[in-house]
Enzyme design. Structure first.
Site, mmCIF file in Angstrom:
data_model
loop_
_atom_site.group_PDB
_atom_site.id
_atom_site.type_symbol
_atom_site.label_atom_id
_atom_site.label_comp_id
_atom_site.label_asym_id
_atom_site.label_seq_id
_atom_site.Cartn_x
_atom_site.Cartn_y
_atom_site.Cartn_z
ATOM 1 N N ASP A 1 0.734 -1.221 -0.169
ATOM 2 C CA ASP A 1 0.079 -0.060 -0.078
ATOM 3 C C ASP A 1 0.684 1.280 -0.048
ATOM 4 O O ASP A 1 0.650 2.214 -0.504
ATOM 5 C CB ASP A 1 -0.833 0.169 1.355
ATOM 6 C CG ASP A 1 -1.864 -0.885 1.491
ATOM 7 O OD1 ASP A 1 -1.781 -2.071 1.062
ATOM 8 O OD2 ASP A 1 -3.041 -0.493 2.302
ATOM 9 N N HIS B 1 14.495 -15.994 0.153
ATOM 10 C CA HIS B 1 15.112 -16.414 1.338
ATOM 11 C C HIS B 1 15.372 -18.056 1.396
ATOM 12 O O HIS B 1 14.081 -18.881 0.968
ATOM 13 C CB HIS B 1 14.407 -16.199 2.868
ATOM 14 C CG HIS B 1 15.246 -16.532 3.962
ATOM 15 N ND1 HIS B 1 15.715 -17.629 4.396
ATOM 16 C CD2 HIS B 1 15.496 -15.598 4.958
ATOM 17 C CE1 HIS B 1 16.102 -17.838 5.502
ATOM 18 N NE2 HIS B 1 16.233 -16.549 5.729
ATOM 19 N N GLU C 1 18.071 -17.665 9.353
ATOM 20 C CA GLU C 1 19.217 -17.749 8.661
ATOM 21 C C GLU C 1 20.477 -18.020 9.743
ATOM 22 O O GLU C 1 21.506 -18.658 9.754
ATOM 23 C CB GLU C 1 19.839 -16.336 7.910
ATOM 24 C CG GLU C 1 21.176 -16.696 7.372
ATOM 25 C CD GLU C 1 21.270 -15.170 6.464
ATOM 26 O OE1 GLU C 1 20.618 -14.702 5.980
ATOM 27 O OE2 GLU C 1 22.768 -14.958 6.474
ATOM 28 N N ARG D 1 22.103 -21.258 10.318
ATOM 29 C CA ARG D 1 23.388 -21.822 9.664
ATOM 30 C C ARG D 1 24.464 -20.881 9.950
ATOM 31 O O ARG D 1 25.727 -21.648 10.275
ATOM 32 C CB ARG D 1 23.243 -21.400 7.976
ATOM 33 C CG ARG D 1 22.330 -22.473 7.302
ATOM 34 C CD ARG D 1 21.899 -21.918 5.654
ATOM 35 N NE ARG D 1 20.967 -20.993 6.129
ATOM 36 C CZ ARG D 1 20.803 -19.835 5.083
ATOM 37 N NH1 ARG D 1 21.888 -19.560 4.312
ATOM 38 N NH2 ARG D 1 19.895 -18.990 5.414
ATOM 39 N N ARG E 1 21.669 -14.663 0.613
ATOM 40 C CA ARG E 1 20.446 -15.388 0.439
ATOM 41 C C ARG E 1 20.103 -15.551 -1.106
ATOM 42 O O ARG E 1 19.510 -16.804 -1.133
ATOM 43 C CB ARG E 1 19.462 -14.560 1.028
ATOM 44 C CG ARG E 1 19.375 -14.453 2.656
ATOM 45 C CD ARG E 1 18.459 -13.608 3.315
ATOM 46 N NE ARG E 1 18.509 -13.727 4.888
ATOM 47 C CZ ARG E 1 17.875 -12.964 5.206
ATOM 48 N NH1 ARG E 1 17.058 -11.971 4.859
ATOM 49 N NH2 ARG E 1 17.849 -13.141 6.967
ATOM 50 N N HIS F 1 10.575 -13.283 0.544
ATOM 51 C CA HIS F 1 10.993 -12.821 2.226
ATOM 52 C C HIS F 1 10.886 -11.023 2.403
ATOM 53 O O HIS F 1 10.552 -10.779 3.176
ATOM 54 C CB HIS F 1 12.307 -13.291 2.377
ATOM 55 C CG HIS F 1 12.577 -13.215 3.768
ATOM 56 N ND1 HIS F 1 11.749 -13.483 5.059
ATOM 57 C CD2 HIS F 1 13.768 -12.620 4.528
ATOM 58 C CE1 HIS F 1 12.515 -13.258 6.034
ATOM 59 N NE2 HIS F 1 13.543 -12.758 5.808
ATOM 60 N N HIS F 2 11.653 -10.330 1.327
ATOM 61 C CA HIS F 2 11.812 -9.250 1.671
ATOM 62 C C HIS F 2 11.636 -8.264 0.187
ATOM 63 O O HIS F 2 12.203 -8.696 -0.782
ATOM 64 C CB HIS F 2 13.337 -8.967 2.227
ATOM 65 C CG HIS F 2 13.353 -7.403 2.581
ATOM 66 N ND1 HIS F 2 13.327 -7.091 3.836
ATOM 67 C CD2 HIS F 2 14.029 -6.177 1.944
ATOM 68 C CE1 HIS F 2 13.417 -5.847 4.059
ATOM 69 N NE2 HIS F 2 14.111 -5.298 2.962
ATOM 70 N N ARG G 1 19.341 -8.203 0.414
ATOM 71 C CA ARG G 1 19.504 -7.765 1.612
ATOM 72 C C ARG G 1 20.237 -8.697 2.340
ATOM 73 O O ARG G 1 19.939 -10.042 2.455
ATOM 74 C CB ARG G 1 18.241 -7.474 2.423
ATOM 75 C CG ARG G 1 18.426 -6.827 3.825
ATOM 76 C CD ARG G 1 17.118 -6.606 4.503
ATOM 77 N NE ARG G 1 16.089 -7.604 4.519
ATOM 78 C CZ ARG G 1 16.126 -8.600 5.553
ATOM 79 N NH1 ARG G 1 17.282 -8.563 6.490
ATOM 80 N NH2 ARG G 1 15.220 -9.662 5.562
HETATM 81 P P1 ADP Z 1 8.909 -2.033 8.653
HETATM 82 O O1 ADP Z 1 9.495 -3.256 9.033
HETATM 83 O O2 ADP Z 1 9.348 -1.019 7.481
HETATM 84 O O3 ADP Z 1 8.466 -1.240 9.734
HETATM 85 P P2 ADP Z 1 6.428 -3.671 8.754
HETATM 86 O O4 ADP Z 1 5.755 -4.584 7.887
HETATM 87 O O5 ADP Z 1 7.097 -4.260 10.197
HETATM 88 O O6 ADP Z 1 7.467 -2.736 8.261
HETATM 89 O O7 ADP Z 1 5.224 -2.852 9.116
HETATM 90 C C1 ADP Z 1 4.436 -1.890 8.285
HETATM 91 C C2 ADP Z 1 2.926 -1.975 8.876
HETATM 92 O O8 ADP Z 1 2.408 -1.194 8.016
HETATM 93 C C3 ADP Z 1 2.130 -3.300 8.865
HETATM 94 O O9 ADP Z 1 1.866 -3.522 10.202
HETATM 95 C C4 ADP Z 1 1.258 -2.939 7.881
HETATM 96 O O10 ADP Z 1 0.184 -3.699 8.118
HETATM 97 C C5 ADP Z 1 1.092 -1.681 7.867
HETATM 98 N N1 ADP Z 1 0.236 -0.785 6.947
HETATM 99 C C6 ADP Z 1 0.483 -1.302 5.532
HETATM 100 N N2 ADP Z 1 -0.221 -0.569 4.803
HETATM 101 C C7 ADP Z 1 -1.136 0.377 5.552
HETATM 102 C C8 ADP Z 1 -2.048 1.376 5.348
HETATM 103 N N3 ADP Z 1 -2.548 1.758 4.145
HETATM 104 N N4 ADP Z 1 -2.545 2.086 6.253
HETATM 105 C C9 ADP Z 1 -2.032 1.622 7.552
HETATM 106 N N5 ADP Z 1 -1.145 0.780 7.791
HETATM 107 C C10 ADP Z 1 -0.783 0.105 6.823
#
Ligand code: ADP
Length: 449
Positions: A222, A243, A256, A259, A280, A382-383, A423
């Site tokens: 998003d 990964h 990881e 390993r 990776r 994974h990323h 990464r």
């Molecule tokens: P980072 O590791 O970069 O902090 P994360 O995946 O841990 O990323 O966290 C990103 C968060 O943003 C997730 O909890 C996800 O559900 C949330 N998120 C993604 N899109 C939206 C959105 N449109 N509105 C609100 N929260 C969102």
């Protein structure tokens, strides 16, 4: 009638909460919006550790020859020289400070011996009992956010960033009560990556169709769409990491660090096929060349005894206990003599500190303590290394002007450029905390705090 605040943070993972805490503690009024029912995103799932060079804990463990410079070189090499140099400098020079900050918030982190793929020094940090890093990370950030009384709202999905006169002016949010607008002077985009969005993954990388993913279901990209709608530039968007040690049936990740602590990989024929400490992307590629595109990750009881995470893999039936090497052979349906020979080759490599077959640089343990624990693994998504373009101050860069979009900041997996084409394990937590903190400080400054 719209609500108003200084800063809206989109996403409640490690990047979002680190930025929210820093901005709040600088005096800004902050609202964190999270679309899922739960907080923490992919960050909660982070297993391995947090890389940082030159920490006091490393030095206390006798690792006195690491530095931000070596950290930089390792990461640049691991990322195929695609990393943005200024962003990578920012990461490698500030990760130790970010780790110390987490300690000051109460994180029970220790330095860990053993190196992950692509690391020339042991620079991983994480819970002292070997439990996953993400849970402890989000525990301390969550507690601090609660102490700071940060307004955190789940089930609030941002659908648009609102612009006015060329500047960020707020967000539109879908809430359980309907659509809302929140006026804000700045927005920090910390919405994570898109590893769980098959359509978006295959749009950029068609050959990844059908791969399982280790990501939480909210990792749908998003943030990238939101930023593109307001004219943000994207960097390395097609760089997606697979990964090598993922359980096919449910996308569960085997860290990881298994390993790094001494575990090795066999193919269906019972033979090693790679230096297990390569990055990776390379280990995944080597694995895909094996029969059935799978491998067996093997660790021994000396790791099991010390590592809580490994014990949970076994109790969750992700890894299977084998009492003898013959049982390992039986499990993987390989010739016992071949499996035995593979173990003996590894023991010899450990004894002579040199792996004649694949040049693995470090064995750590001999891997001769039964019982053994085995998992069938395959590469999984994974990323997502690519994402929104930022500068070292975490300002989001406009595609049209090449200049920052006023009031828009981004940190964490939603951004691109830090990790280049691959990464290194342990750099995601370093990234989200380091850049999350920078985003919080700069957004607060921007709003006059
Ligand atoms: P980072 O590791 O970069 O902090 P994360 O995946 O841990 O990323 O966290 C990103 C968060 O943003 C997730 O909890 C996800 O559900 C949330 N998120 C993604 N899109 C939206 C959105 N449109 N509105 C609100 N929260 C969102």
């Amino acid at each position: 009638f719209a609500e108003s605040t200084d800063i809206v943070v989109i996403g409640s993972g490690g990047a979002g909460l680190s930025s929210a805490i820093m901005a709040t503690e600088a005096g800004a009024k902050v609202i964190v919006l999270e679309k899922m029912a739960y907080f923490g995103g992919n960050s909660t799932r982070a297993e391995g550790g947090m890389n940082a060079a030159g920490t006091k804990q490393q030095i206390a463990d006798g690792v006195t020859d690491d530095s931000p410079e070596i950290f930089y070189k390792d990461t640049m090499k691991g990322g195929h020289n695609l990393n943005n140099p200024a962003l990578l400098r920012t990461l490698t020079e500030n990760a130790a400070g970010a780790e110390e900050w987490l300690l000051s918030l109460g994180a029970k982190f220790c330095h860990r011996m053993g190196r992950g793929g692509g690391q020339s020094k042991a620079r991983s940090h994480g819970p002292c009992d070997g439990s996953p890093v993400g849970i402890e990370l989000m525990r301390v950030l969550g507690e601090r956010a609660a102490k700071d009384k940060i307004d955190m709202r789940n089930l609030n999905q941002v659908t648009d960033i609102v612009m006015k006169d060329g500047k960020v002016a707020g967000v539109k949010v879908k809430t359980p009560e309907g659509m809302k607008t929140i006026d804000a002077k700045a927005v920090i985009l910390a919405a994570g990556g898109f590893g769980a969005n098959q359509a978006m993954v295959t749009k950029y990388r068609p050959e990844l169709k059908g791969f399982s993913t280790t990501n939480h279901p909210g990792a749908t990209g998003d943030g990238i769409v939101l930023a593109e709608k307001v004219g943000a530039s994207l960097t390395d968007i097609e760089q997606i990491q697979i990964h090598p040690t993922v359980i096919k049936r449910n996308g569960a990740l085997i860290s990881e660090s298994m390993r790094a602590r001494g575990g090795f990989l066999l193919n269906k024929n019972g033979k090693r096929f790679t230096n297990e400490l390569l990055t990776r992307d390379v280990v995944s590629a080597n694995e895909l060349k094996q029969p059935g595109g799978v491998a067996y990750l093997i660790v021994d009881n000396s790791i099991y005894k010390k590592n809580k995470m490994l014990r949970s893999y076994v109790s969750e039936k992700l890894m299977t206990r084998c009492d003898t090497i013959d049982d390992v052979a039986k499990l993987i349906k390989a010739d016992p003599a071949v499996v035995k020979a593979s173990f003996e080759q590894y023991w010899k490599a450990y004894d002579q500190k040199k792996d004649d077959l694949f040049g693995r640089p470090e064995m750590v343990i001999r891997m001769d303590q039964a019982p053994y624990y085995v998992a069938e693994v395959t590469p999984g998504i994974h990323h997502t290394m690519g994402g929104v373009t930022i500068d070292p101050k975490t300002e989001v860069i406009s595609k049209a002007t090449g200049k920052p979009i006023p009031g828009l900041f981004a940190a964490g997996e939603v951004t691109g450029g830090v990790h280049g084409g691959n990464r290194i394990g342990g750099n995601a937590v370093a990234d989200i905390v380091t850049f999350g903190r920078i985003a919080g400080v700069n957004a607060a400054k921007y709003v006059g705090k």
